[in-house]
Scaffold this motif. Structure first.
Motif, PDB file in Angstrom:
ATOM      1  N   ASP A   1      74.463  13.719  51.406  1.00 18.60           N
ATOM      2  CA  ASP A   1      73.794  14.521  52.433  1.00 18.60           C
ATOM      3  C   ASP A   1      73.770  13.818  53.787  1.00 18.60           C
TER       4      ASP A   1
ATOM      5  N   SER B   1      73.187  21.968  49.432  1.00 18.51           N
ATOM      6  CA  SER B   1      72.296  20.953  50.005  1.00 18.51           C
ATOM      7  C   SER B   1      72.935  20.256  51.193  1.00 18.51           C
ATOM      8  N   GLN B   2      74.232  20.030  51.132  1.00 23.07           N
ATOM      9  CA  GLN B   2      74.908  19.430  52.283  1.00 23.07           C
ATOM     10  C   GLN B   2      74.860  20.365  53.483  1.00 23.07           C
TER      11      GLN B   2
ATOM     12  N   GLU C   1      77.485  16.634  44.660  1.00 22.12           N
ATOM     13  CA  GLU C   1      76.826  17.087  45.884  1.00 22.12           C
ATOM     14  C   GLU C   1      77.822  17.499  46.966  1.00 22.12           C
TER      15      GLU C   1
ATOM     16  N   ALA D   1      71.410  20.171  54.855  1.00 18.11           N
ATOM     17  CA  ALA D   1      71.212  18.925  55.601  1.00 18.11           C
ATOM     18  C   ALA D   1      71.802  19.062  56.997  1.00 18.11           C
TER      19      ALA D   1
END
Length: 192
Positions: free
Chosen positions: A150, A20-21, A15, A24
């Motif tokens: 995240d 996605s990070q 991740e 976020a």
């Protein structure tokens, strides 16, 4: 326990630096940290539950459908980008009400994350781990690993949201979502 620890470590590392990070961080500039984290946790738990189910049922055969999933998620991101820009036309009172609305923020973040994770490397990693490890430990571990990674990005995004003007935040968020959408569509088309 082995499945939990292995999945937590693998997904946390997978991740780091993932879209996605960045999502976020983007959402944390607009919504309360608690709401973003809740949306991510619910979406991640659902996607990874599907992932371990697929891993147990299908083994590694899911890869052939990744292109369609990527295109669908990309289109959804373009819609989210347009929605983000449209939201900037709210009055100040409406914008404050939307920011305080936990349900709206959790649904927006959760839906975006659910769509983004379909066919993502962390989903495929979870499917792969589930073919070899216990489903429950893999599910919980992959969810914990992703939410932990995240959460780092959420902290940065929350700080940026307090430091930047609202219009800059909205344009940046919409641009990031649009870029994610184009990247996902391109990945889907190229992998077909």
């Amino acid at each position: 326990m082995h499945a939990f620890l292995l999945s937590t470590a693998v997904i946390f590392l997978a991740e780091l630096g993932d879209k996605s990070q960045l999502m976020a961080m983007t959402f944390a500039t607009r919504y309360k940290t608690r709401d973003v984290l809740l949306g991510i946790t619910v979406a991640t738990a659902l996607v990874h539950l599907v992932s371990v189910g697929l891993g147990r049922a299908l083994g590694s055969g899911l890869a052939e459908y990744q292109w369609g999933i990527s295109i669908g998620a990309g289109v959804a991101f373009l819609v989210f980008a347009a929605w983000t820009i449209r939201g900037d036309e709210l009055t100040d009172d409406e914008a404050q009400a939307a920011r305080r609305s936990t349900g709206m923020a959790v649904v927006a973040v959760g839906t975006a994350f659910f769509m983004a994770e379909l066919g993502d490397k962390t989903m495929l990693a979870t499917v792969t781990l589930a073919t070899q490890e216990g489903w429950f430990g893999t599910w919980v571990g992959s969810t914990v690993g992703m939410v932990a990674a995240d959460a780092l990005a959420i902290g940065v995004g929350a700080w940026l949201g307090r430091s930047l003007p609202q219009r800059v935040v909205a344009v940046t968020a919409a641009s990031a979502l649009a870029i994610f959408g184009v990247v996902l569509i391109t990945e889907g088309l190229l992998s077909r």
